[in-house]
Design a protein around this motif. Structure first.
Motif, PDB file in Angstrom:
ATOM      1  N   PHE A   1       0.836  -1.203   0.000  1.00 16.25           N
ATOM      2  CA  PHE A   1       0.000   0.000   0.000  1.00 16.25           C
ATOM      3  C   PHE A   1       0.871   1.253   0.000  1.00 16.25           C
ATOM      4  N   ALA A   2       1.930   1.232   0.823  1.00 14.86           N
ATOM      5  CA  ALA A   2       2.814   2.402   0.882  1.00 14.86           C
ATOM      6  C   ALA A   2       3.475   2.628  -0.472  1.00 14.86           C
ATOM      7  N   ALA A  37       1.014   4.141  -2.644  1.00 12.40           N
ATOM      8  CA  ALA A  37       0.768   5.539  -2.262  1.00 12.40           C
ATOM      9  C   ALA A  37       1.839   6.442  -2.843  1.00 12.40           C
ATOM     10  N   ILE A  90     -11.091  -4.129   1.567  1.00 14.71           N
ATOM     11  CA  ILE A  90     -11.678  -2.815   1.884  1.00 14.71           C
ATOM     12  C   ILE A  90     -10.636  -1.734   1.600  1.00 14.71           C
ATOM     13  N   GLY A  91      -9.406  -1.985   2.057  1.00 17.19           N
ATOM     14  CA  GLY A  91      -8.332  -1.028   1.785  1.00 17.19           C
ATOM     15  C   GLY A  91      -8.096  -0.875   0.297  1.00 17.19           C
ATOM     16  N   PHE A 141     -10.192  -1.433  -2.355  1.00 19.94           N
ATOM     17  CA  PHE A 141     -11.187  -0.717  -3.165  1.00 19.94           C
ATOM     18  C   PHE A 141     -11.306   0.747  -2.750  1.00 19.94           C
ATOM     19  N   SER A 142     -11.081   1.043  -1.451  1.00 21.00           N
ATOM     20  CA  SER A 142     -11.145   2.453  -1.044  1.00 21.00           C
ATOM     21  C   SER A 142      -9.955   3.231  -1.584  1.00 21.00           C
ATOM     22  N   PHE A 143      -8.780   2.680  -1.337  1.00 21.80           N
ATOM     23  CA  PHE A 143      -7.568   3.450  -1.571  1.00 21.80           C
ATOM     24  C   PHE A 143      -7.119   3.395  -3.031  1.00 21.80           C
ATOM     25  N   LEU A 145     -11.224   3.666  -5.636  1.00 17.50           N
ATOM     26  CA  LEU A 145     -12.038   4.882  -5.492  1.00 17.50           C
ATOM     27  C   LEU A 145     -11.165   6.132  -5.467  1.00 17.50           C
ATOM     28  N   MET A 146     -10.118   6.130  -4.632  1.00 16.21           N
ATOM     29  CA  MET A 146      -9.279   7.326  -4.558  1.00 16.21           C
ATOM     30  C   MET A 146      -8.438   7.490  -5.809  1.00 16.21           C
ATOM     31  N   LEU A 168     -10.465   9.330  -8.260  1.00 15.88           N
ATOM     32  CA  LEU A 168     -10.669  10.732  -7.879  1.00 15.88           C
ATOM     33  C   LEU A 168      -9.531  11.629  -8.325  1.00 15.88           C
TER      34      LEU A 168
END
Lengths: 219, 132
Positions: free
Chosen positions: A58-59, A62, A206-207, A209-211, A214-215, A218
């Motif tokens: 994830f990092a 990011a 959950i992490g 699809f959110s991060f 979806l983000m 955006l």
């Protein structure tokens, strides 16, 4: 005569101890856990270490998630409707696994197996949708080599998909074992481990699809 | 011998509310968890796909917060986390992991953000200024 009597008494105490231990399984204070021998805690710690792997991925995403190298961006690539459907597949598989655990508590082999099969089906749907999405992306030239964003995306989502794959293999193996030997304590322990694994994968998703999705759209 | 029934009682009492690392849920618990998850999944997708706020920043904050709430829901209703299982060690392991994860995530983003800011391509005049 006295000797025999004392031996008998010792024997009977031993038997009592054994029965007590067996009957109440996990739950005798500090040392207790006779039936799982700390397996649950050990498995939980494994899951936590797995969590660290995902945290690193994830990092990485990011940091690299916006480096498109003039290639496609998330808004160009991601089909959120598809992601919503696959999210629901995973969510449904979570609840059906919960139902399998409830049947396991009642010691009913057949319903447990049926719910396991339903869970397997939803897991398969999720995996199928993910593979479809990946092949679609590859078809559009959005391969892992295309940009840093796509490299980190495929690594993160692919690692999650790989976990789901192994969870499903585990589910088949466990299904066969339950089929052959019934809900013996060993199989119950294994089912509980797989339950934690499966719900944990849902938490990681959950992490994702959110991060990621979806983000990503955006930005 | 007289202590045996007491011990058995104690074990039975323990056994009733203590199931190692994965306490078993109830049908009701699983359904509540499932319904909450459905709601918490649909809302962020709706926010993004419908562009409800018309402001990416606000939407992003909502999506992240709903994600965190949903993770808590899963932890509680599906993974049955509590402070008592395994004598509190699962919770300790979880807290430790969360701390490490936050350090890794926030630390990476912070450091790399600064790196990006300082490595921005500069204009020639700016570079002249900085020359010793």
């Amino acid at each position: 005569m006295a000797h025999t009597a004392s031996t008998l008494e010792v024997d009977s105490t031993d038997v009592k101890f054994y029965v007590e231990d067996d009957g109440h399984g996990h739950g005798e204070g500090e040392h207790g856990h006779a039936s799982d021998g700390g397996t649950m805690l050990g498995f939980w710690i494994y899951l936590m270490s797995d969590c660290l792997i995902f945290a690193c991925l994830f990092a990485t995403h990011a940091v690299l998630g916006r480096n498109y190298a003039a290639g496609p961006s998330p808004a160009d690539l991601f089909d959120l409707k598809l992601i919503l459907v696959s999210t629901f597949m995973l969510l449904l598989s979570s609840i059906t696994y919960g139902f399998a655990m409830l049947e396991m508590d009642k010691d009913r082999v057949k319903p447990t197996l049926v719910w396991l099969a339903v869970t397997f089906f939803f897991g398969g749907c999720f995996l199928g949708l993910e593979l479809y999405e990946f092949s679609h992306l590859f078809h559009e030239g959005a391969t892992p080599q295309r940009s840093a964003f796509l490299s980190s995306f495929f690594t993160l989502v692919g690692t999650h998909g790989l976990h789901v794959t192994f969870g499903m293999i585990w589910m088949i193996v466990l299904g066969v074992q339950v089929w052959q030997r019934g809900l013996i304590p060993d199989n119950k322990r294994r089912l509980m481990c797989l339950s934690m694994f499966w719900h944990f994968l849902d938490v990681v998703w959950i992490g994702v699809f959110s991060f990621v999705y979806l983000m990503g759209v955006l930005q | 011998m007289s202590s045996a029934p007491n011990a058995a009682n104690a074990a039975a009492r323990d056994g009733a509310d203590h199931h190692g690392g994965a306490a078993h849920g109830s049908f009701r618990g699983y359904m509540i968890g499932f319904l909450l998850s459905v709601v918490l999944t649909i809302i962020p997708f709706w926010l993004v796909m419908g562009d409800v706020f018309g402001n990416n920043m606000v939407t992003a904050v909502f999506v992240l917060e709903l994600g965190v709430v949903q993770i808590f829901v899963h932890m509680y209703y599906f993974l049955h986390m509590n402070t008592k299982s395994e004598g509190g060690w699962t919770m300790m392991a979880l807290i430790f992991t969360v701390v490490i994860v936050l350090i890794a995530l926030i630390g990476s983003m912070w450091v790399m953000h600064h790196l990006n800011t300082h490595m921005m391509p500069m204009s020639p005049e700016h570079m002249m200024h900085q020359m010793p």
